[in-house]
Write a protein that holds these residues in place. Sequence first.
Motif, mmCIF file in Angstrom:
data_model
loop_
_atom_site.group_PDB
_atom_site.id
_atom_site.type_symbol
_atom_site.label_atom_id
_atom_site.label_comp_id
_atom_site.label_asym_id
_atom_site.label_seq_id
_atom_site.Cartn_x
_atom_site.Cartn_y
_atom_site.Cartn_z
ATOM 1 N N SER A 107 22.129 21.908 23.369
ATOM 2 C CA SER A 107 21.043 21.380 24.195
ATOM 3 C C SER A 107 20.132 22.542 24.558
ATOM 4 O O SER A 107 20.329 23.681 24.130
ATOM 5 N N SER A 108 19.137 22.245 25.368
ATOM 6 C CA SER A 108 18.349 23.300 25.987
ATOM 7 C C SER A 108 19.138 23.912 27.146
ATOM 8 O O SER A 108 19.963 23.238 27.785
ATOM 9 N N ILE A 109 18.857 25.150 27.422
ATOM 10 C CA ILE A 109 19.436 25.802 28.599
ATOM 11 C C ILE A 109 18.943 25.115 29.881
ATOM 12 O O ILE A 109 19.562 25.234 30.941
ATOM 13 N N GLU A 110 17.842 24.357 29.760
ATOM 14 C CA GLU A 110 17.282 23.654 30.911
ATOM 15 C C GLU A 110 17.793 22.223 31.042
ATOM 16 O O GLU A 110 17.349 21.479 31.928
ATOM 17 N N HIS A 111 18.712 21.819 30.168
ATOM 18 C CA HIS A 111 19.282 20.485 30.317
ATOM 19 C C HIS A 111 20.106 20.418 31.601
ATOM 20 O O HIS A 111 20.821 21.371 31.935
ATOM 21 N N PRO A 112 20.022 19.332 32.360
ATOM 22 C CA PRO A 112 20.826 19.215 33.593
ATOM 23 C C PRO A 112 22.320 19.419 33.350
ATOM 24 O O PRO A 112 23.029 19.919 34.234
ATOM 25 N N TRP A 113 22.817 19.027 32.180
ATOM 26 C CA TRP A 113 24.234 19.242 31.888
ATOM 27 C C TRP A 113 24.583 20.729 31.955
ATOM 28 O O TRP A 113 25.616 21.102 32.497
#
Length: 535
Positions: A107-113
Amino acid sequence: MSGSAAVWWQSGTVYQIYPRSFQDTDGDGVGDLRGIAARLDYLAWLGVDAIWISPFYRSPMADFGYDVADYCAVDPLFGSLEDFDALISEAHRRRLRVILDFVPNHSSIEHPWFAESRASRTNPKRDWYIWRDPGPGGGPPNNWLSNFGGPAWTRDPATGQYYYHAFLPEQPDLNWRNPEVRAAMHDALRFWLERGVDGFRVDVIWHLIKDEGFRDNPRNSDFQSDQAGINRFHQVHSCDQPEVLDVIAGMRAVLRAYGERVLIGEIYLPIERLVTYYGPGLTGADLPFNFQLIQTPWRADAVAALVAEYEAALPEGGWPNWVLGNHDQPRIAARVGEAQARIAAMLLLTLRGTPTLYYGDEIGLGHVPVPPERAQDPWGRNEPGHGRDPERTPMQWEDGPNAGFTAGTPWLPLSADAERRNVDAMRDDSRSILTLYRRLLSLRRDHAALSIGHWRSLSLPADFAAELFGFERFIGDETLRILLNFGNREWGVPLEGGGTWTILLSTCPGRAGDRAEGSLRLGPDEGVVLQAVGR
């Protein structure tokens, strides 16, 4: 295979769209979903059956959408969910299927997960990503490298552990050994399936499972200094693990609940490993992407040997597929030259299996120089010389400002010959490569031998082998013969089996309808599709 047994993704052709570069409608210099919708009539005219759209999900764009911050949202750069719904409706109205790029490895490092995962070692989502304690001396846990240069591990100061990223540090890898991750990703697939998508191309599918013991990769003794850094080691533990087949089977089960959907897997592996991704009992990917033509020397003997090897390696019932270009590889015309790009088109669209075309190849786009100050690709910035910008430049539609791509400043430059290398200039030119692509696609629709028929190699004299490749496609009582000249000299080719043959299509305009008996004159850089007279 009979026509009734073939599903759409076996008999059809796929056209890849890199959305940043196809058509801009709002003047920001970047393509968008409305732009794709505006060009659907062109795609229907060209004669493709499905479009595959590279990522348009919400993203900070560290890797231009392959770093996903929300798997169920459209990034405002490309439009909205309403724009997507309109696009899929209009595509289906034109009988065009829509395949999405799915990016489940990271994912992106900015994904809430990931925000939750890195919050603490005890966070419920900590195990959604791959965290490891430092190695001896406090360094990375092992010697795994990033595909984009440098180590594949980044230390998180707050928790003292390293997280793994097969690509950029901004793209942390998800832990597909965790059932909760699998369930969340299956829900993301269902979100788009419910909106009517016809399948997915799964990004770096062979990376999804890593060695459970995180062992070091062995050193590559053949590494050359001009190669990308990832080649310093053999990637035997960081990807291509046997357990990945169970992951793929789970995805396929999700798709099967929605009817005839297609699962395509991006896989850069040798043939003997590639074909295992069909899975036991064909429970894996419908189409493990076959990139071998991109990596094989452009000689007739090398290509003929590749085709024979691939056909022999396919499992019973496994459907073949071929790719000659995509957003990660130099364009066909840049690799083989303008004349041979026509041979490449005929090869791709007459081999047995599902072909995937890349936008712009149909107008012969080649290498477009990108000045250093306009470079965009993060891989190219990390490892100069390996940037992918030249194969991502905008589609060229007309002889006008920015070739009709945008009213603004295009995010990447156009080719120097854009005033003549564009759709409008080529679509009514009987000699253009665009016309050749359209005729080849029409031939596939009109002749079941090409779309779903069988394949066999032709025996040509040994002194032809380096430059000529010949094969037949056949089904029922229909047989077509394809002869391709990979060289720049003329040949007199004996027509095996005798009889009279007529040229259905040649890469050299003006020869359609010509007949040959006994032998055929094949010009330099010429390919032909022949049909036996009276058969």
